[in-house]
Write a protein that holds these residues in place. Structure first.
Motif, short mmCIF file in Angstrom:
data_model
loop_
_atom_site.label_atom_id
_atom_site.label_comp_id
_atom_site.label_asym_id
_atom_site.label_seq_id
_atom_site.Cartn_x
_atom_site.Cartn_y
_atom_site.Cartn_z
N ALA A 203 0.83 -1.21 0.00
CA ALA A 203 0.00 0.00 0.00
C ALA A 203 0.86 1.26 0.00
CB ALA A 203 -0.93 -0.01 1.21
N SER A 207 0.60 3.99 -3.02
CA SER A 207 0.04 5.29 -2.68
C SER A 207 1.05 6.43 -2.75
CB SER A 207 -0.56 5.25 -1.27
OG SER A 207 0.43 4.96 -0.30
N ARG A 221 -10.04 -8.28 -6.33
CA ARG A 221 -10.45 -7.55 -5.13
C ARG A 221 -9.29 -6.69 -4.61
NH1 ARG A 221 -12.61 -12.62 -4.75
NH2 ARG A 221 -14.88 -12.77 -4.61
N THR A 222 -8.11 -7.27 -4.54
CA THR A 222 -6.94 -6.50 -4.12
C THR A 222 -6.62 -5.42 -5.14
OG1 THR A 222 -6.08 -8.46 -2.98
CG2 THR A 222 -4.54 -6.65 -3.37
N LYS A 224 -8.61 -3.65 -6.83
CA LYS A 224 -9.47 -2.49 -6.59
C LYS A 224 -8.89 -1.60 -5.49
CE LYS A 224 -13.81 -4.67 -8.07
NZ LYS A 224 -15.16 -5.13 -7.64
N ARG A 225 -8.33 -2.23 -4.46
CA ARG A 225 -7.74 -1.44 -3.38
C ARG A 225 -6.47 -0.73 -3.85
NH1 ARG A 225 -9.27 -6.12 -0.35
NH2 ARG A 225 -7.12 -6.90 -0.24
N MET A 227 -5.87 0.15 -6.95
CA MET A 227 -6.33 1.21 -7.85
C MET A 227 -6.81 2.43 -7.06
SD MET A 227 -8.37 -0.87 -10.82
CE MET A 227 -8.93 0.65 -11.61
N ALA A 228 -7.50 2.18 -5.95
CA ALA A 228 -7.98 3.29 -5.12
C ALA A 228 -6.81 4.08 -4.56
CB ALA A 228 -8.86 2.76 -3.99
N ALA A 229 -5.76 3.38 -4.15
CA ALA A 229 -4.57 4.06 -3.63
C ALA A 229 -3.89 4.86 -4.74
CB ALA A 229 -3.59 3.04 -3.04
N CYS A 230 -3.81 4.27 -5.93
CA CYS A 230 -3.19 4.96 -7.07
C CYS A 230 -4.00 6.18 -7.49
CB CYS A 230 -3.05 4.00 -8.26
SG CYS A 230 -1.81 2.71 -8.04
N ALA A 231 -5.33 6.08 -7.36
CA ALA A 231 -6.21 7.17 -7.80
C ALA A 231 -5.96 8.47 -7.04
CB ALA A 231 -7.66 6.75 -7.66
N GLU A 232 -5.47 8.37 -5.81
CA GLU A 232 -5.21 9.57 -5.01
C GLU A 232 -4.19 10.48 -5.70
OE1 GLU A 232 -6.68 10.58 -2.13
OE2 GLU A 232 -8.05 8.90 -2.47
#
Length: 500
Positions: A203, A207, A221-222, A224-225, A227-232
């Motif tokens: 992470a 991030s 599933r992982t 997606k998590r 990708m969410a960290a990268c999206a920041e």
């Protein structure tokens, strides 16, 4: 009064067959990951400045070092994953061939080239080139701990980037050895660094605003998590997230070859293969004959950790529960176990399981099992086989066995997957020039081949005006007469009617 529990600073990689400790590794926290990224940024500048030729020579020498240490690497993979030593050797060989291809083809794929500007910009000299991103974060899997991440590491390095690699917590030693071999050949700067640990370590890598791209392999599933960290930070990502791959057997297929390849695709590495065969669709008229051949071969397989074993243990203990649940659910819904059954799960091993008459809504058909189990389905014809094969949210790879080249190619094109092999299992993975990746819940982006090199570079377009051409349309000095001439030219060049 509560006492804060100190987080461990080290962890052990374990042999899944014996439970013995292979080695201890540090748990890199966010600060350690950040420091590695900072070092990588400096290394990236040096690495990029070397140029294509110097990077090529160094990467080919890394390939040589890995080749000379092939058996050492394979033994470590064998210890950390439990897969057979020969399978570990094959995996390492494939990693070597991809490293070789990336090194030799980077300049040809990414280097500057002239582009024809077209009639309207005939006075422009146009150049297209691909520039390195900077720092690439690679988060790798445990099932193919050198081959899969090498598909990102080698191509990212060849493109001129530095890499920070976070291997799976189940195979940290493999990642550490890769970095050691690279450092031995390229001691000037840490162009490849390894950070070890658990989810928090990955992470921290994903991030970081100082990482220019992330290459991830793991569950959707992982992903997606991640990708969410990268999206920041709007960090781009290439993701490979597993599959539920199908094998199709046509009426005129070589049944012996089909049965042998399908069984290897399903059972090798204990079925822990993202592009492994999990479903087989067989045309009705050869279904019984194919099933007889498949089951006869499957009954001869034995898992174990010795040299005679066909495949090894389940590497990740938690996967055993999923495999067991899928087998029981298939049988509860009316399926039949023609080889093995619920008792085949003998931790840490799973004996071969072949299931028939399993309904589509069963988890054994709809979810990724990641174990040495397979479902076999009777279909009317090749069209129904393709239709059934495509009824999944995944779309990674597949295989088709047929004696008719034209029909097989047509079916391969209709298969919803990133890769399809005809009359072989996963032949595309051995061809370094071909892209590798999926659609849907299997992920997006590509590694390997020219597409894999471009994945780790940004296209740069450059134009240089060689001479002036009247009229200058991008000027307030243009006239109505100038515009009329341009419109006349455009009509002449592009206004034709074309016959079908």
């Amino acid at each position: 009064m509560s006492v804060a529990t100190e987080k461990p600073t080290t962890f052990a990689s374990l042999n899944p067959a014996t439970g013995e400790t292979v080695a201890d590794h540090p748990v890199h926290d966010a600060a350690a990951v950040g420091a590695a990224i900072d070092r990588a940024r400096e290394a990236a500048e040096w690495w990029r400045a070397l140029g294509w030729k110097e990077r090529r020579v160094r990467l080919l020498n890394v390939k040589g070092a890995l080749t000379r240490n092939l058996n050492r690497m394979a033994e470590l993979i064998h210890q950390e994953t439990g897969k057979t030593l020969q399978d570990a050797q094959i995996e390492t060989i494939m990693a070597i061939t991809h490293l070789d291809w990336a090194a030799r083809n980077a300049q040809k794929t990414l280097g500057p080239r002239s582009v024809f500007p077209g009639v309207m910009a005939i006075n422009q000299k146009c150049v297209l080139e691909y520039q390195a991103l900077g720092v690439v974060g690679v988060i790798g899997p445990w099932n193919y701990p050198i081959f899969t991440p090498m598909g990102s590491i080698a191509y990212a390095l060849a493109a001129g980037n530095a890499v920070v690699f976070k291997p799976s917590e189940f195979t940290p030693g493999v990642g550490t050895l890769v970095a050691e071999l690279v450092a031995g050949v390229i001691p000037e700067q840490p162009v490849l660094q390894v950070v070890t640990g658990f989810g928090e370590t990955g992470a921290a890598l994903a991030s970081s605003p100082k990482v220019d791209k992330v290459a991830f392999t793991g569950s959707y599933r992982t992903a997606k998590r991640v990708m969410a960290a990268c999206a920041e930070n709007l960090t781009p990502i290439v993701a490979e997230c597993g599959g539920k791959d199908a094998c199709i057997v046509d009426a005129d297929a070589d049944l012996d070859a089909a049965a042998g390849s399908a069984l290897w695709g399903a059972m090798s590495n204990a079925g822990q293969t993202c592009i492994g065969v999990e479903r087989i669709y067989v045309v009705d008229e050869v279904y019984d004959a194919f099933l007889a051949k498949l089951t006869a071969k499957a009954k001869d397989l034995r898992p174990g950790f010795d040299r005679e074993a066909a495949y090894g243990p389940i590497t990740m203990p938690g996967q055993l529960d999923i495999i067991e649940r899928h087998i029981k659910d298939a049988l509860d819904k009316g399926g039949k176990a023609v080889v093995g059954g619920p008792d085949s799960v003998r931790k840490p091993y799973v004996e071969p399981v072949v299931l028939t008459d399993v309904p589509d809504e069963s988890s054994a058909v709809s979810e990724e099992t990641f174990g040495p189990t397979i479902t076999v389905h009777r279909v009317r014809d090749l069209d129904e086989a393709v239709e059934k094969a495509n009824k999944t949210n995944y779309g990674l790879a597949g295989s088709i066995f047929s004696g008719n080249k034209t029909r097989a190619l047509e079916a391969a094109r209709k298969m919803r997957s990133g890769m399809t092999s005809i009359n072989a299992f996963a032949a595309f993975a051995q061809v370094a020039a071909l892209p590798f990746g999926g659609v849907g819940e299997s992920g997006f982006g590509r590694i390997h081949g020219a597409d894999g090199l471009r994945e780790f570079a940004r296209p740069k377009a450059i134009t240089r005006q060689r001479f002036t051409v009247p009229p200058n349309l991008t000027s307030f000095d243009r006239t109505e007469k100038d515009m009329a001439r341009v419109l006349q030219l455009i009509t002449m060049v592009h206004g034709k009617r074309y016959k079908r």
